[in-house]
Design an enzyme around this catalytic site. Sequence first.
Site, PDB file in Angstrom:
ATOM      1  N   ARG A   1       2.135  -0.694   4.732  1.00  0.00           N
ATOM      2  CA  ARG A   1       2.500   0.675   4.357  1.00  0.00           C
ATOM      3  C   ARG A   1       1.248   1.515   4.080  1.00  0.00           C
ATOM      4  O   ARG A   1       1.203   2.712   4.396  1.00  0.00           O
ATOM      5  CB  ARG A   1       3.404   0.630   3.126  1.00  0.00           C
TER       6      ARG A   1
ATOM      7  N   HIS B   1       0.274   5.211   5.560  1.00  0.00           N
ATOM      8  CA  HIS B   1      -0.038   6.355   4.705  1.00  0.00           C
ATOM      9  C   HIS B   1      -1.458   6.874   4.963  1.00  0.00           C
ATOM     10  O   HIS B   1      -1.709   8.073   4.874  1.00  0.00           O
ATOM     11  CB  HIS B   1       0.123   5.981   3.229  1.00  0.00           C
TER      12      HIS B   1
ATOM     13  N   ASN C   1       2.582   8.064  -2.985  1.00  0.00           N
ATOM     14  CA  ASN C   1       1.625   6.978  -3.138  1.00  0.00           C
ATOM     15  C   ASN C   1       1.761   6.242  -4.451  1.00  0.00           C
ATOM     16  O   ASN C   1       1.061   5.278  -4.688  1.00  0.00           O
ATOM     17  CB  ASN C   1       0.196   7.541  -3.050  1.00  0.00           C
TER      18      ASN C   1
ATOM     19  N   HIS D   1       9.908  -1.733   8.269  1.00  0.00           N
ATOM     20  CA  HIS D   1      10.781  -1.983   7.109  1.00  0.00           C
ATOM     21  C   HIS D   1      11.529  -3.307   7.212  1.00  0.00           C
ATOM     22  O   HIS D   1      12.404  -3.583   6.397  1.00  0.00           O
ATOM     23  CB  HIS D   1      11.753  -0.813   6.940  1.00  0.00           C
TER      24      HIS D   1
HETATM   25  C1  HEM Z   1       9.798   6.745   9.438  1.00  0.00           C
HETATM   26  C2  HEM Z   1       9.395   7.261   8.309  1.00  0.00           C
HETATM   27  C3  HEM Z   1       9.195   6.430   7.078  1.00  0.00           C
HETATM   28  C4  HEM Z   1       9.707   6.690   5.840  1.00  0.00           C
HETATM   29  C5  HEM Z   1      10.558   7.891   5.455  1.00  0.00           C
HETATM   30  C6  HEM Z   1       9.293   5.617   4.976  1.00  0.00           C
HETATM   31  C7  HEM Z   1       9.597   5.534   3.629  1.00  0.00           C
HETATM   32  C8  HEM Z   1       9.385   4.426   2.858  1.00  0.00           C
HETATM   33  C9  HEM Z   1       9.803   4.303   1.483  1.00  0.00           C
HETATM   34  C10 HEM Z   1      10.485   5.379   0.670  1.00  0.00           C
HETATM   35  C11 HEM Z   1       9.487   3.060   1.081  1.00  0.00           C
HETATM   36  C12 HEM Z   1       9.773   2.439  -0.274  1.00  0.00           C
HETATM   37  C13 HEM Z   1       8.719   2.807  -1.273  1.00  0.00           C
HETATM   38  C14 HEM Z   1       9.146   2.368  -2.647  1.00  0.00           C
HETATM   39  O1  HEM Z   1      10.109   2.938  -3.157  1.00  0.00           O
HETATM   40  O2  HEM Z   1       8.526   1.435  -3.203  1.00  0.00           O
HETATM   41  C15 HEM Z   1       8.842   2.402   2.174  1.00  0.00           C
HETATM   42  C16 HEM Z   1       8.358   1.120   2.131  1.00  0.00           C
HETATM   43  C17 HEM Z   1       7.680   0.536   3.167  1.00  0.00           C
HETATM   44  N1  HEM Z   1       7.316   1.125   4.355  1.00  0.00           N
HETATM   45 FE1  HEM Z   1       7.976   2.903   5.036  1.00  0.00          FE
HETATM   46  N2  HEM Z   1       8.554   4.721   5.688  1.00  0.00           N
HETATM   47  C18 HEM Z   1       8.468   5.179   6.967  1.00  0.00           C
HETATM   48  C19 HEM Z   1       7.742   4.595   7.998  1.00  0.00           C
HETATM   49  C20 HEM Z   1       7.012   3.447   7.861  1.00  0.00           C
HETATM   50  C21 HEM Z   1       6.073   2.960   8.839  1.00  0.00           C
HETATM   51  C22 HEM Z   1       5.706   3.672  10.135  1.00  0.00           C
HETATM   52  C23 HEM Z   1       5.582   1.794   8.364  1.00  0.00           C
HETATM   53  C24 HEM Z   1       4.582   0.871   8.978  1.00  0.00           C
HETATM   54  C25 HEM Z   1       4.544   0.612  10.256  1.00  0.00           C
HETATM   55  C26 HEM Z   1       6.231   1.553   7.094  1.00  0.00           C
HETATM   56  C27 HEM Z   1       6.048   0.429   6.329  1.00  0.00           C
HETATM   57  C28 HEM Z   1       6.627   0.228   5.089  1.00  0.00           C
HETATM   58  C29 HEM Z   1       6.559  -1.038   4.386  1.00  0.00           C
HETATM   59  C30 HEM Z   1       5.940  -2.311   4.888  1.00  0.00           C
HETATM   60  C31 HEM Z   1       7.202  -0.836   3.157  1.00  0.00           C
HETATM   61  C32 HEM Z   1       7.362  -1.851   2.031  1.00  0.00           C
HETATM   62  C33 HEM Z   1       6.247  -1.645   1.049  1.00  0.00           C
HETATM   63  C34 HEM Z   1       6.221  -2.676  -0.072  1.00  0.00           C
HETATM   64  O3  HEM Z   1       6.872  -3.721   0.009  1.00  0.00           O
HETATM   65  O4  HEM Z   1       5.488  -2.409  -1.048  1.00  0.00           O
HETATM   66  N3  HEM Z   1       7.061   2.581   6.813  1.00  0.00           N
HETATM   67  N4  HEM Z   1       8.785   3.260   3.248  1.00  0.00           N
HETATM   68  C1  LIG Z   2      -1.758   3.187  -6.687  1.00  0.00           C
HETATM   69  C2  LIG Z   2      -2.011   4.500  -7.300  1.00  0.00           C
HETATM   70  O1  LIG Z   2      -3.093   5.029  -7.267  1.00  0.00           O
HETATM   71  N1  LIG Z   2      -0.974   5.055  -7.880  1.00  0.00           N
HETATM   72  C3  LIG Z   2      -1.043   6.348  -8.533  1.00  0.00           C
HETATM   73  C4  LIG Z   2      -0.104   7.296  -7.856  1.00  0.00           C
HETATM   74  O2  LIG Z   2      -0.023   8.501  -8.539  1.00  0.00           O
HETATM   75  C5  LIG Z   2       0.329   8.419  -9.909  1.00  0.00           C
HETATM   76  C6  LIG Z   2       0.339   9.816 -10.485  1.00  0.00           C
HETATM   77  O3  LIG Z   2       1.077  10.668  -9.701  1.00  0.00           O
HETATM   78  C7  LIG Z   2      -0.653   7.543 -10.670  1.00  0.00           C
HETATM   79  O4  LIG Z   2      -0.246   7.399 -12.019  1.00  0.00           O
HETATM   80  C8  LIG Z   2      -0.724   6.175  -9.992  1.00  0.00           C
HETATM   81  O5  LIG Z   2      -1.701   5.394 -10.621  1.00  0.00           O
END
Ligand code: HEM
Ligand SMILES: CC(=O)N[C@H]1CO[C@H](CO)[C@@H](O)[C@@H]1O
Length: 317
Positions: free
Chosen positions: A66, A70, A98, A188
Amino acid sequence: MIIPKLLSVFFLQLVCVHLLVLNGANAQALKEGFYKSKCPSFEAIVKNTTASFISQAPSLAPALLRMHFHDCFVRGCDGSVLINSTSSNQAEKDAIPNQTLRGFQVIDAVKSAVEEKCPALVSCADIIALINGPSWSVPLGRRDGRVSISSEALANLPPPFFNITQLKASFRSKGLNDIDLAVLSGGHTIGISHCSSFSNRLYNFTGRGDTDPSLDPNYIVQLKKKCSPGDANSIVEMDPGSAKIFDTSYYSIVKKRRGLLEADAALLNDNVTRAYVQLQANSGGSNFFKDFAVSMVKMGKIGVLTGNSGEIRKICN
Ligand code: HEM
Ligand SMILES: CC(=O)N[C@H]1CO[C@H](CO)[C@@H](O)[C@@H]1O
Ligand SMILES: *[C@@H]1O[C@H](CO)[C@@H](O)[C@H](O)[C@H]1NC(C)=O
Ligand SMILES: *[C@@H]1O[C@H](CO)[C@@H](O)[C@H](O)[C@H]1NC(C)=O
Ligand SMILES: *[C@@H]1O[C@H](CO)[C@@H](O)[C@H](O)[C@H]1NC(C)=O
Ligand SMILES: *[C@@H]1O[C@H](CO)[C@@H](O)[C@H](O)[C@H]1NC(C)=O
Ligand SMILES: *[C@@H]1O[C@H](CO)[C@@H](O)[C@H](O)[C@H]1NC(C)=O
């Protein structure tokens, strides 16, 4: 290997495949083996260091995937996601999307190991890219940007509630097409989401205390048990039962109307992306791993700095 071992296993077939990808106009200088002569141990150092972190904490693999997304969507893949805020500047890191990024300690550890062997040669941006390409060839030669602005993260990263029209526009603005959107959303298949990213779908979808009709009602019942109203901190696997395995089951889940985010469910609302979901939801899928490698290489070329642009940062943050 970096991303969980099953991912690597699936990609083994690709190890020797030379990927043909379109070169972005600004990405001419990226090339495979960029550090071969300058720093022959670079790739091994990245793999060793990352592997030791991930064997301790497997959940770092999705976090790092992710992070690459980003980084690339905001000012290109230039390591700007790593930069700390200062008293006069709020950096990307501190933007709302982030807040849930993790794994910065892995980048820092890889960087210091690399600096020991090859001082001032390897960019932070290349480290993020290579960490995420365990089994395909990652073109390298990125340089680090010096600018990181919180508001640009908000403006450039698609939020979880985007509909298909907005998602397609977001990806197209980065030079990625609708297939890339369908393929990269497959990221995902691993990792977690906080309840806050989707709980509107469970409790208050249109502001009338309703649920999202595009989400399987039986699944809503299950999700409500994990995310009580207003609970922002609990986490849910995006591909439950298979959240540690890089496979095609994400697409089966989306097809069953169990995609966790609105942005996952949205893939069913367009002919091209829906066709891709259906293709991969068939048992075993079809070429997903190869498609993923191609789209990742393409994503990894967004807005890169090469040649004399940018810098090689000694400390990534
Ligand atoms: C299509 C648009 C996308 C949206 C709207 C989106 C949104 C999100 C959101 C909201 C989360 C959860 C964050 C949280 O609440 O902790 C997430 C997690 C994640 N996203 Fe996306 N994402 C997108 C595309 C992608 C792409 C292109 C990748 C990589 C190729 C990606 C890889 C991941 C991964 C691996 C996680 C899990 C992160 C973790 O386990 O900490 N996403 N994404
Ligand atoms: C990982 C990281 O830097 N997280 C920051 C994201 O932004 C919030 C404030 O908006 C910080 O408190 C986190 O440390
Ligand atoms: C990586 O780890 C292997 C096995 O532990 C070791 O043989 C090798 O020297 C290491 N390479 C680097 C560059 O650290
Ligand atoms: C950046 O922030 C991290 C975490 O707050 C801190 O450990 C690190 O020392 C900071 N880096 C710099 C260069 O100030
Ligand atoms: C997507 O959202 C935009 C902005 O809210 C809206 O104008 C558009 O009609 C929506 N499209 C679809 C297909 O829902
Ligand atoms: C649902 O959303 C509406 C509109 O934003 C708000 O007025 C209401 O308080 C919310 N209800 C709950 C239970 O959060
Ligand atoms: C999508 O497919 C449907 C049914 O096959 C067709 O009627 C529609 O015109 C297609 N839409 C687009 C935008 O191609």
